[in-house]
Scaffold this active site. Structure first.
Site, short mmCIF file in Angstrom:
data_model
loop_
_atom_site.label_atom_id
_atom_site.label_comp_id
_atom_site.label_asym_id
_atom_site.label_seq_id
_atom_site.Cartn_x
_atom_site.Cartn_y
_atom_site.Cartn_z
CE LYS A 36 -14.37 -4.64 -0.41
NZ LYS A 36 -13.25 -4.45 0.51
CE LYS A 38 -5.73 -9.31 -2.92
NZ LYS A 38 -6.25 -9.09 -1.62
CE LYS A 56 -4.12 -2.08 1.84
NZ LYS A 56 -4.78 -2.49 3.08
P1 AMP Z 1 -11.16 -6.68 1.74
O1 AMP Z 1 -11.77 -6.69 0.37
O2 AMP Z 1 -9.69 -6.49 1.69
O3 AMP Z 1 -11.87 -5.79 2.69
O4 AMP Z 1 -11.33 -8.16 2.29
C1 AMP Z 1 -12.52 -8.69 2.84
C2 AMP Z 1 -12.42 -10.19 2.91
O5 AMP Z 1 -12.43 -10.76 1.58
C3 AMP Z 1 -11.14 -10.70 3.58
O6 AMP Z 1 -11.48 -11.82 4.38
C4 AMP Z 1 -10.26 -11.13 2.43
O7 AMP Z 1 -9.39 -12.17 2.79
C5 AMP Z 1 -11.29 -11.62 1.41
N1 AMP Z 1 -10.80 -11.46 0.02
C6 AMP Z 1 -10.61 -10.28 -0.64
N2 AMP Z 1 -10.17 -10.53 -1.91
C7 AMP Z 1 -10.06 -11.89 -2.04
C8 AMP Z 1 -9.70 -12.77 -3.12
N3 AMP Z 1 -9.38 -12.33 -4.33
N4 AMP Z 1 -9.74 -14.11 -2.87
C9 AMP Z 1 -10.11 -14.59 -1.65
N5 AMP Z 1 -10.49 -13.82 -0.62
C10 AMP Z 1 -10.47 -12.48 -0.80
#
Ligand code: AMP
Length: 355
Positions: free
Chosen positions: A222, A219, A137
């Site tokens: 968002k 991966k 980041k």
């Molecule tokens: P975030 O989008 O970073 O707020 O993550 C929210 C949840 O989604 C967390 O538990 C992450 O580990 C999961 N997550 C986000 N992107 C992925 C992805 N591409 N594959 C698997 N899990 C994900």
């Protein structure tokens, strides 16, 4: 030395009270969160929400919208409210039940910030600077490397430890943060009193899930690589288009060759939504060097549409009912506040902050 001895006895006295306080805490408490930094995607679903929906039937669950975390990278709050409501609506559309799990907004539980402060005194600069997500980041936002970004894993540990949670349903990208939460919990337990269980990543499958992007680089996410991410709000045409653009090649020219990474990724995506018959057929086609990626992507696109469309429609309905979404968050915060307050009474006592 004398002083330490005194402190130790002092703490022991208070531990009796703490045990009384915490004795009723049931085992296997679950906690997890999602940042309101954009539209939810398949990675969020398969890495996190799918497990939330199962776990809510088996455990005492706390799930939250991590709005404070989002401020570390998104200081402009113009769209924050809308994003918070969207995360709530999309989780409910995926099957999260606010009557079973406590589903709340992080900033509605003020004790989070207090525990974050105490845990910051137990976190060292060196270990925080080494965190992979911090380095990533900081590279992406060189103009905003703020202290909150550095202490992001401490805030995450505070969220988890606030409910004394042991099971944390997260994707593979969160492994290092969880390791740090364990470190902070153990440091607190050793220094003050044994209050916190060790939080562990939880997934019903043995392996933690990483949902790859459609272009074979990294991966689904968002905010990054949006053209190669399938969002729960994508319409049918967009889903089909994105899947058809997924990276492939002309196919193997010989039988039983090694699968390139980007083709493996496509098979990984098929495993999420396609029937086992379909996957077996295309695996055999690949091994026989007869695979037609155009056909595969068409079928994958349809299965993705069938999976995503009902979630999108349910979320859209809910998003039109702001009053209901607000009530859901208030209901969740009430339960989360109860649990947080009990933990913090014990934490303050353990730290000697009870005068
Ligand atoms: P975030 O989008 O970073 O707020 O993550 C929210 C949840 O989604 C967390 O538990 C992450 O580990 C999961 N997550 C986000 N992107 C992925 C992805 N591409 N594959 C698997 N899990 C994900």
């Amino acid at each position: 030395m004398k002083k330490t001895g005194f402190r130790f006895n002092y703490l022991r006295r208070n531990i009796t009270n703490m045990n009384e306080l915490l004795i009723s805490t049931p085992k296997n408490i679950v906690m997890s969160g999602i940042r309101p930094t954009g539209f939810l995607h398949l990675g969020n679903y398969f890495g996190a929400i799918r497990n939330y929906v199962k776990m809510q039937n088996e455990f005492e669950c706390y799930f939250m919208v991590a709005d404070l975390h989002s401020l570390t990278t998104h200081p402009d709050t113009k769209e924050l409210k809308q994003n918070v409501y969207r995360v709530v609506a999309e989780n409910i559309a995926c099957g999260l039940d606010p009557d079973k799990a406590s589903f709340y907004c992080q900033s509605h539980v003020r004790e989070t910030s207090e525990l974050y402060l105490y845990l910051n005194m137990l976190a060292y600069m060196g270990e925080l600077e080494k965190t992979v997500t911090f380095k990533d980041k900081a590279r992406q936002n060189p103009d905003n490397i703020n202290a909150g970004l550095l202490t992001y894993p401490v805030l995450q540990a505070a969220d988890i430890l606030l409910h004394r949670a042991g099971y944390i349903p997260v994707g593979k990208d969160q492994e290092q943060h969880l390791e740090m939460a364990r470190t902070f919990a153990n440091r607190f337990n050793r220094r003050y009193a044994n209050i916190f269980p060790e939080p562990k990543a939880f997934n019903y499958n043995v392996e933690l899930v990483k949902v790859p992007s459609l272009d074979g680089t990294g991966k689904m996410s968002k905010s990054e690589n949006q053209a190669a991410t399938l969002y729960l709000a994508d319409d049918d045409i967009t889903i089909r288009k994105k899947v058809m653009k997924a990276k492939t090649d002309n196919g193997p020219t010989e039988k039983n060759t090694v699968m390139p990474d980007y083709i493996e990724n496509i098979f990984a995506l098929m495993k999420l939504v396609c029937s086992s018959d379909k996957i077996e057929k295309y695996t055999a086609d690949f091994n026989n060097a007869t695979i037609r990626y155009g056909d595969l992507k068409k079928e994958l696109g349809e299965d993705m549409v069938n999976f995503i469309a009902p979630i999108r429609l349910r979320a859209k309905d809910l998003l039109g009912d702001e009053k209901k979404l607000k009530e859901i968050m208030e209901q969740g915060a009430e339960k989360a506040n109860k649990s947080a307050k009990a933990t913090m009474v014990a934490v303050r006592e353990a730290m000697g902050l009870n005068y």
